[in-house]
Design an enzyme around this catalytic site. Sequence first.
Site, PDB file in Angstrom:
ATOM      1  N   ASP A  44       0.852  -1.195   0.000  1.00 38.24           N
ATOM      2  CA  ASP A  44       0.000   0.000   0.000  1.00 38.24           C
ATOM      3  C   ASP A  44       0.884   1.241   0.000  1.00 38.24           C
ATOM      4  OD1 ASP A  44      -2.295  -1.640   0.110  1.00 38.24           O
ATOM      5  OD2 ASP A  44      -2.029  -1.855   2.271  1.00 38.24           O
ATOM      6  N   LYS A  62       1.458  -8.072  -2.761  1.00 36.33           N
ATOM      7  CA  LYS A  62       0.035  -7.830  -2.977  1.00 36.33           C
ATOM      8  C   LYS A  62      -0.182  -6.394  -3.422  1.00 36.33           C
ATOM      9  CE  LYS A  62      -3.118  -7.246   0.378  1.00 36.33           C
ATOM     10  NZ  LYS A  62      -4.018  -6.119  -0.052  1.00 36.33           N
ATOM     11  N   ASP A 105      -5.324  -7.714  -5.571  1.00 34.16           N
ATOM     12  CA  ASP A 105      -6.399  -7.736  -4.584  1.00 34.16           C
ATOM     13  C   ASP A 105      -7.418  -6.642  -4.898  1.00 34.16           C
ATOM     14  OD1 ASP A 105      -7.877  -8.369  -2.352  1.00 34.16           O
ATOM     15  OD2 ASP A 105      -6.555  -7.319  -0.953  1.00 34.16           O
ATOM     16  N   LYS A 130     -10.884  -7.347  -5.121  1.00 36.58           N
ATOM     17  CA  LYS A 130     -12.162  -7.687  -4.478  1.00 36.58           C
ATOM     18  C   LYS A 130     -13.347  -7.332  -5.382  1.00 36.58           C
ATOM     19  CE  LYS A 130     -10.463  -7.318   0.292  1.00 36.58           C
ATOM     20  NZ  LYS A 130      -9.104  -6.796   0.048  1.00 36.58           N
ATOM     21  N   LEU A 131     -13.347  -7.891  -6.577  1.00 35.83           N
ATOM     22  CA  LEU A 131     -14.411  -7.608  -7.538  1.00 35.83           C
ATOM     23  C   LEU A 131     -15.757  -8.081  -6.999  1.00 35.83           C
ATOM     24  CD1 LEU A 131     -12.558  -8.699 -10.799  1.00 35.83           C
ATOM     25  CD2 LEU A 131     -12.727  -6.402  -9.811  1.00 35.83           C
ATOM     26  N   ASP A 162     -19.705  -7.562  -8.543  1.00 32.67           N
ATOM     27  CA  ASP A 162     -20.655  -6.942  -9.453  1.00 32.67           C
ATOM     28  C   ASP A 162     -21.435  -8.059 -10.132  1.00 32.67           C
ATOM     29  OD1 ASP A 162     -21.916  -5.036 -11.288  1.00 32.67           O
ATOM     30  OD2 ASP A 162     -20.205  -3.726 -10.878  1.00 32.67           O
ATOM     31  N   THR A 171     -11.719  -8.898   7.486  1.00 36.27           N
ATOM     32  CA  THR A 171     -11.170  -8.947   8.847  1.00 36.27           C
ATOM     33  C   THR A 171     -11.450  -7.675   9.631  1.00 36.27           C
ATOM     34  OG1 THR A 171      -9.030  -8.234   7.957  1.00 36.27           O
ATOM     35  CG2 THR A 171      -9.345 -10.598   8.313  1.00 36.27           C
ATOM     36  N   GLN A 217      -7.774  -3.739  11.976  1.00 32.53           N
ATOM     37  CA  GLN A 217      -8.133  -5.146  11.999  1.00 32.53           C
ATOM     38  C   GLN A 217      -8.851  -5.489  13.308  1.00 32.53           C
ATOM     39  OE1 GLN A 217      -7.766  -6.797   9.324  1.00 32.53           O
ATOM     40  NE2 GLN A 217      -6.114  -5.795   8.200  1.00 32.53           N
ATOM     41  N   GLY A 260       0.981  -6.332   6.091  1.00 30.49           N
ATOM     42  CA  GLY A 260       1.281  -5.032   5.531  1.00 30.49           C
ATOM     43  C   GLY A 260       2.109  -4.174   6.445  1.00 30.49           C
ATOM     44  N   ARG A 261       1.441  -3.363   7.260  1.00 32.39           N
ATOM     45  CA  ARG A 261       2.119  -2.342   8.051  1.00 32.39           C
ATOM     46  C   ARG A 261       3.204  -2.855   8.996  1.00 32.39           C
ATOM     47  NH1 ARG A 261      -3.658   0.574   8.790  1.00 32.39           N
ATOM     48  NH2 ARG A 261      -4.224  -1.602   8.399  1.00 32.39           N
TER      49      ARG A 261
END
Length: 242
Positions: free
Chosen positions: A20, A42, A76, A78-79, A81, A131, A201, A221-222
């Site tokens: 990110d 990711k 990532d 997250k589709l 529709d 999460t 989270q 991530g962080r």
Amino acid sequence: MTLTSSRSSTAFAPIAVAMDAPDLGALAEWTSRVAPVVSTVKVGLEVFCRDGAAAVTTARAAAESAGHPGIDVFLDLKLHDIPATVRGAALAVATLAPSYLTVHASGGAAMVSAAVEALPDTRITAVTVLTSLDEAALAEIGLGGPAREAAVRLARLAVSAGARAIVCSPHEVAAIRAAVPADITLITPGVRPAGAALDDQRRVATPAQALADGADLLVIGRPITGADDQRAAAAAIAAELA
């Protein structure tokens, strides 16, 4: 647990680092630092909306220059529709050949199948329960819980529709591992080393516990990207898993 990338014979920790990053330059720097240690990077929705395909090509180039040319790319997005739109979106990223592409299992079997048909060589990865959601939040949005039962139900639906990977919290991974075939890859976000900040989270576990409970790939991530020495942070977590 075999600590290998699906494209490389060299051992890498089963960690997907959430890139990110604020810009492509940072994305390249972060990737070059962690690529010698981890199996996967990711690229998430915010970065992809800002930088598009360049986010994936930049990450791959940085990983290759750092000695990991076969790094897996986890796209990532997250589709979620109607099936035709998800099929079109999946086809739109086909040239990027992601190792993983996420869709929301709650979009239904037909939607998941549409993504699978569009990208047969990618592990279509179904997200079960985010999460960031706790039991109260699930009740607010009308998703029948508790979270573990909802996640197992969504995982089974997605696998029956052709998904080859599942995203679930560490709290649900053991139940899902018992409910789906052994060749389904289970990916767990919400992984935090002991003592790390939880940030946004809610349902979390340590990396070692998540693997012990049946996870195959940990999204972190962080705790890595926010460290002063990102490679050392990734290596320290990898050492816990060895």
